[in-house]
Design a protein around this motif. Structure first.
Motif, PDB file in Angstrom:
ATOM      1  N   ALA A   1      95.525 105.411  21.911  1.00  5.44           N
ATOM      2  CA  ALA A   1      94.196 104.690  21.723  1.00  5.44           C
ATOM      3  C   ALA A   1      93.447 104.739  22.458  1.00  5.44           C
ATOM      4  O   ALA A   1      93.330 106.328  23.373  1.00  5.44           O
ATOM      5  CB  ALA A   1      94.855 103.448  22.777  1.00  5.44           C
ATOM      6  N   LYS A   2      91.973 104.488  21.796  1.00  2.00           N
ATOM      7  CA  LYS A   2      90.528 105.532  21.701  1.00  2.00           C
ATOM      8  C   LYS A   2      90.055 103.993  23.645  1.00  2.00           C
ATOM      9  O   LYS A   2      89.714 104.752  24.000  1.00  2.00           O
ATOM     10  CB  LYS A   2      89.854 105.381  21.169  1.00  2.00           C
ATOM     11  CG  LYS A   2      90.407 106.821  20.636  1.00  2.00           C
ATOM     12  CD  LYS A   2      89.767 107.036  19.024  1.00  2.00           C
ATOM     13  CE  LYS A   2      90.220 108.259  18.644  1.00  2.00           C
ATOM     14  NZ  LYS A   2      89.035 108.506  17.200  1.00  2.00           N
ATOM     15  N   LYS A   3      90.564 102.926  22.832  1.00  2.00           N
ATOM     16  CA  LYS A   3      89.819 101.940  23.538  1.00  2.00           C
ATOM     17  C   LYS A   3      90.572 100.768  24.171  1.00  2.00           C
ATOM     18  O   LYS A   3      90.942  99.766  22.801  1.00  2.00           O
ATOM     19  CB  LYS A   3      88.262 101.459  23.081  1.00  2.00           C
ATOM     20  CG  LYS A   3      87.208 100.271  23.421  1.00  2.00           C
ATOM     21  CD  LYS A   3      86.484  99.471  23.141  1.00  2.00           C
ATOM     22  CE  LYS A   3      84.873 100.924  22.218  1.00  2.00           C
ATOM     23  NZ  LYS A   3      83.751 100.164  21.806  1.00  2.00           N
ATOM     24  N   VAL A   4      90.759 100.023  25.011  1.00  2.00           N
ATOM     25  CA  VAL A   4      91.276  98.873  25.355  1.00  2.00           C
ATOM     26  C   VAL A   4      90.360  97.385  25.788  1.00  2.00           C
ATOM     27  O   VAL A   4      90.152  97.907  27.657  1.00  2.00           O
ATOM     28  CB  VAL A   4      92.719  98.655  25.943  1.00  2.00           C
ATOM     29  CG1 VAL A   4      93.319  97.686  26.311  1.00  2.00           C
ATOM     30  CG2 VAL A   4      93.620 100.261  25.279  1.00  2.00           C
ATOM     31  N   LEU A   5      90.117  96.738  25.142  1.00  2.00           N
ATOM     32  CA  LEU A   5      89.226  95.887  25.523  1.00  2.00           C
ATOM     33  C   LEU A   5      90.054  94.759  25.834  1.00  2.00           C
ATOM     34  O   LEU A   5      91.128  93.960  25.615  1.00  2.00           O
ATOM     35  CB  LEU A   5      88.605  95.209  24.432  1.00  2.00           C
ATOM     36  CG  LEU A   5      87.480  96.154  24.091  1.00  2.00           C
ATOM     37  CD1 LEU A   5      87.035  95.598  22.402  1.00  2.00           C
ATOM     38  CD2 LEU A   5      86.649  96.544  24.612  1.00  2.00           C
ATOM     39  N   ALA A   6      89.074  93.328  27.165  1.00  2.00           N
ATOM     40  CA  ALA A   6      90.945  92.249  27.822  1.00  2.00           C
ATOM     41  C   ALA A   6      89.556  91.377  27.622  1.00  2.00           C
ATOM     42  O   ALA A   6      88.673  90.773  28.153  1.00  2.00           O
ATOM     43  CB  ALA A   6      91.538  92.069  29.246  1.00  2.00           C
ATOM     44  N   ARG A   7      90.040  89.588  27.543  1.00  2.00           N
ATOM     45  CA  ARG A   7      88.747  88.745  27.805  1.00  2.00           C
ATOM     46  C   ARG A   7      90.225  87.995  27.699  1.00  2.00           C
ATOM     47  O   ARG A   7      91.273  87.661  27.690  1.00  2.00           O
ATOM     48  CB  ARG A   7      88.189  88.374  26.342  1.00  2.00           C
ATOM     49  CG  ARG A   7      88.846  88.163  25.117  1.00  2.00           C
ATOM     50  CD  ARG A   7      87.800  87.311  24.235  1.00  2.00           C
ATOM     51  NE  ARG A   7      89.012  87.199  23.358  1.00  2.00           N
ATOM     52  CZ  ARG A   7      87.960  86.128  22.649  1.00  2.00           C
ATOM     53  NH1 ARG A   7      86.684  85.544  22.540  1.00  2.00           N
ATOM     54  NH2 ARG A   7      88.289  85.920  21.605  1.00  2.00           N
TER      55      ARG A   7
ATOM     56  N   GLY B   1      97.081 106.447  28.037  1.00  2.00           N
ATOM     57  CA  GLY B   1      97.763 105.911  27.397  1.00  2.00           C
ATOM     58  C   GLY B   1      98.125 104.662  28.655  1.00  2.00           C
ATOM     59  O   GLY B   1      97.993 103.643  28.088  1.00  2.00           O
ATOM     60  N   GLN B   2      97.540 104.478  29.152  1.00  2.00           N
ATOM     61  CA  GLN B   2      97.444 103.742  30.552  1.00  2.00           C
ATOM     62  C   GLN B   2      95.816 103.458  31.178  1.00  2.00           C
ATOM     63  O   GLN B   2      95.290 104.062  31.570  1.00  2.00           O
ATOM     64  CB  GLN B   2      98.108 104.358  32.436  1.00  2.00           C
ATOM     65  CG  GLN B   2      97.871 102.687  32.808  1.00  2.00           C
ATOM     66  CD  GLN B   2      98.423 103.373  34.100  1.00  2.00           C
ATOM     67  OE1 GLN B   2      99.876 104.367  34.325  1.00  2.00           O
ATOM     68  NE2 GLN B   2      98.363 103.055  35.621  1.00  2.00           N
ATOM     69  N   PHE B   3      96.042 102.006  31.111  1.00  2.00           N
ATOM     70  CA  PHE B   3      94.186 101.539  31.138  1.00  2.00           C
ATOM     71  C   PHE B   3      94.375 100.623  31.985  1.00  2.00           C
ATOM     72  O   PHE B   3      95.128  99.660  32.319  1.00  2.00           O
ATOM     73  CB  PHE B   3      93.877 100.506  29.841  1.00  2.00           C
ATOM     74  CG  PHE B   3      93.459 102.181  28.469  1.00  2.00           C
ATOM     75  CD1 PHE B   3      92.568 102.533  28.441  1.00  2.00           C
ATOM     76  CD2 PHE B   3      94.715 102.320  27.648  1.00  2.00           C
ATOM     77  CE1 PHE B   3      91.854 102.988  27.422  1.00  2.00           C
ATOM     78  CE2 PHE B   3      94.889 103.223  27.175  1.00  2.00           C
ATOM     79  CZ  PHE B   3      92.913 104.098  26.510  1.00  2.00           C
TER      80      PHE B   3
ATOM     81  N   GLN C   1      92.994  93.389  23.120  1.00  2.00           N
ATOM     82  CA  GLN C   1      92.425  94.448  21.983  1.00  2.00           C
ATOM     83  C   GLN C   1      92.507  95.951  22.406  1.00  2.00           C
ATOM     84  O   GLN C   1      92.071  96.758  22.921  1.00  2.00           O
ATOM     85  CB  GLN C   1      91.094  93.512  21.890  1.00  2.00           C
ATOM     86  CG  GLN C   1      91.071  92.048  21.052  1.00  2.00           C
ATOM     87  CD  GLN C   1      89.612  91.840  21.210  1.00  2.00           C
ATOM     88  OE1 GLN C   1      88.143  93.062  21.553  1.00  2.00           O
ATOM     89  NE2 GLN C   1      89.412  90.877  20.435  1.00  2.00           N
ATOM     90  N   VAL C   2      93.280  96.495  21.217  1.00  2.00           N
ATOM     91  CA  VAL C   2      93.396  97.642  21.164  1.00  2.00           C
ATOM     92  C   VAL C   2      92.896  98.599  19.646  1.00  2.00           C
ATOM     93  O   VAL C   2      92.929  97.996  18.696  1.00  2.00           O
ATOM     94  CB  VAL C   2      95.567  98.210  21.123  1.00  2.00           C
ATOM     95  CG1 VAL C   2      95.559 100.118  21.321  1.00  2.00           C
ATOM     96  CG2 VAL C   2      95.534  97.551  22.416  1.00  2.00           C
ATOM     97  N   GLU C   3      92.191  99.381  20.435  1.00  2.00           N
ATOM     98  CA  GLU C   3      91.547 100.044  19.094  1.00  2.00           C
ATOM     99  C   GLU C   3      91.766 101.753  19.605  1.00  2.00           C
ATOM    100  O   GLU C   3      91.726 102.596  20.460  1.00  2.00           O
ATOM    101  CB  GLU C   3      90.215 100.085  18.940  1.00  2.00           C
ATOM    102  CG  GLU C   3      89.371  98.862  19.284  1.00  2.00           C
ATOM    103  CD  GLU C   3      88.032  98.408  19.098  1.00  2.00           C
ATOM    104  OE1 GLU C   3      87.368  99.160  19.092  1.00  2.00           O
ATOM    105  OE2 GLU C   3      88.079  97.822  19.349  1.00  2.00           O
TER     106      GLU C   3
END
Length: 551
Positions: A62-68, A93-95, A112-114
């Motif tokens: 994963a390059k980016k992890v978003l949360a809302r 792999g930990q965000f 959301q994982v990209e």
């Protein structure tokens, strides 16, 4: 006579626990598109507040992890923009990050994982309620008080100077009239500032009192045993006293089934933790639920009853109950649901002291096996003499075997490959786990349905009509053959796709994991439930948990 001290302790813990007793955090294991992820959420105990989110990417890069945050009543269209979680240094792999929860009630975190395999997302249900009041640190209060006095005096002297010294020309001195004017204006300023301060203080006190009305109070229930001929009947009557002040409205008429049942009740005999039952009381009226009791031995039992509201808000009703011994009878005991089950095991302080009964298992430990009554057995991975750390996320992993030692693939039980109930020996911690995590599957489905709805404000259903539709749904489920019902539940919960009469996309082996983080040190008993040959089997394990070492 009920143990009053135990009830008070359990209810006090329940106030901080919402859907779980003593376990406020949420762990979820699932698929975000092509990525298998484990999400841990630590919700705040004050709303508005920030929820700490940790995401572990178990496969893929994963390059980016978003949360809302997404709230049930405002939905996807009323949700804020997502925040990016930071990658933890040195942890592949930990965000980790945080999102603000601004609304009281049923909430969720959309992850959301990209990455290299594309994009994916999943929804983690969260119960967002205020359970605490913050007290100002003493040193901060003293400092602000001193600063407030200085500002008060500065304001008064400034106003006095503005009508006297401030208008003097160079070389002039104050006249008696000007001095009197200064003191008069300073007096007026003192009165006005005092009124402003008093008004501010009154506003703050009223706001604090209103905040107390929003503090979460768990639903109270009164459990009892009645006799129907020579059959014992468990009854739970929900206490609606104070529902108006708690803004619960008609929520008891808008409950939704979780795993096909409107209520899941767990009974654990105390203090030995040596008898356990998982039953499913049915609704007789809006506040009354009943179920036939299995052949449990008499004694004092802890009662944990799980329910889920239409919004996905999940709660556990806690009580204790004295169960009398079953009178001898010739006819088989009646059951409310085919899935109702019980087990008897050795007391937690007397290993191996197991009574002879047709439904007995011997308790095991991590790294050892528990043999079920049909000869099959399960092994909990781990070391038997190594305590676990409180607050650390674990995968409670079990392997299931046939009597001959070959791998056994569990059959679906209430739409899942397995269930686990975790209970601390003093009753202060209880949770019902699934391989997907610590949340109610009905809550996840509620949020998925809500996000598919484009309305910015959810419409409340008519309670009587909604309840009638749920009762008809439950009656339809109960009339199904067990195998057909299990396939229906798995499909409805989105666990598996059913194509051409066969299940696809099913990660089905003899190894089952349950994500969980023990909230505090102590001794715990683990009740594992699987199904084989259409029979529900229960295994029992003990584990010690110690306080985590902080560096």
């Amino acid at each position: 006579m009920k143990n009053l001290i135990l009830i008070i302790m359990l209810l006090a813990v329940g106030m901080t626990a919402k859907a779980h007793v003593g376990s406020a955090g949420v762990q979820m294991q699932g698929q975000a598109g092509p990525y298998k992820v484990l999400v841990s959420v630590e919700p705040p105990d004050v709303i508005p507040g920030t929820a700490k989110i940790t995401v572990f990417i178990e496969n893929g890069i994963a390059k980016k992890v978003l949360a809302r945050p997404i709230y049930f009543y405002s939905g996807d269209k009323g949700a804020p923009s997502p925040d990016e979680l930071a990658q933890v240094a040195g942890q592949t792999g930990q965000f980790q990050g945080a999102v603000w929860l601004m609304e009281w009630g049923s909430s969720s975190a959309q992850i959301q994982v990209e990455g290299e395999q594309g994009k994916g997302e999943l929804i983690v249900p969260i119960v967002a309620v205020s359970t605490a009041e913050r007290e100002m640190p003493k040193h901060l209060g003293i400092g602000l008080s001193i600063l407030g006095v200085l500002l008060f005096l500065l304001m008064i002297t400034t106003i006095g100077a503005s009508v006297s010294d401030g208008i003097l020309r160079p070389g002039e001195t104050l006249t008696f009239a000007q001095k009197r004017k200064r003191w008069v204006n300073m007096g007026i300023a003192t009165v006005l500032c005092s009124v402003i301060l008093y008004g501010g203080s009154s506003w703050w006190d009223s706001w604090a009192e209103e905040y107390k009305q929003w503090l979460y109070r768990p639903i109270q229930g009164n459990a009892a045993i009645s006799e129907n001929g020579d059959q014992r009947v468990f009854q739970l009557k929900i206490d609606t006293t104070g529902f108006h002040s708690q803004r619960r409205g008609s929520m008891l008429s808008t409950l939704i089934p979780d795993h096909g049942k409107l209520m899941h009740t767990f009974l654990v005999r105390t203090p030995g933790m040596d008898a356990f039952a998982h039953i499913h009381p049915e609704r007789k009226d809006s506040t009354t639920f009943e179920a036939y009791l299995p052949k449990l031995p008499g004694g004092k039992y802890l009662v944990y009853s799980d329910i889920v509201q239409r919004s996905g808000f999940a709660e556990t009703i806690v009580d204790t109950i004295d169960i009398p011994e079953q009178q001898a009878k010739s006819n088989p005991l009646q059951v409310t649901a085919e899935e109702d089950t019980y087990v008897v095991t050795d007391p937690i302080d007397s290993p191996g002291a197991v009574p002879l009964d047709e439904n007995v298992v011997v308790c095991g430990k991590p790294g050892t096996k528990t043999v079920f009554k049909d000869g099959s057995y399960a092994v909990w991975e781990g070391k038997p003499d190594k305590p676990l750390d409180a607050g650390k996320p674990y995968q409670l992993t079990f392997e299931f075997f046939n009597p001959d030692g070959s791998a056994c693939y569990p059959e679906p039980y209430l739409g899942m490959t397995g269930h686990v109930a975790v209970v601390r020996t003093d009753g202060s911690v209880y949770i019902h786990l699934h391989p997907t995590g610590t949340f109610a599957m009905a809550a996840e489905k509620s949020f998925k349905d809500r996000m598919a709805d484009t309305a910015t404000t959810v419409k409340a259903p008519a309670p009587a009509i909604f309840r009638d539709s749920i009762d008809r749904y439950l009656a339809k489920l109960k009339a199904m053959p067990m195998e057909e019902r299990e396939v229906f539940l798995m499909t409805e919960m989105g666990m598996y796709d059913v194509k051409d009469g066969a299940m696809s996309g099913m990660d089905h082996g003899n190894r089952i994991s349950f994500p969980y983080s023990f909230p505090k040190a102590g001794r715990y008993r683990i009740f594992l439930q699987l199904k084989r040959n259409a029979k529900v089997l229960t295994g029992v394990y003990d584990v010690k948990v110690k306080d985590a070492v902080t560096l």
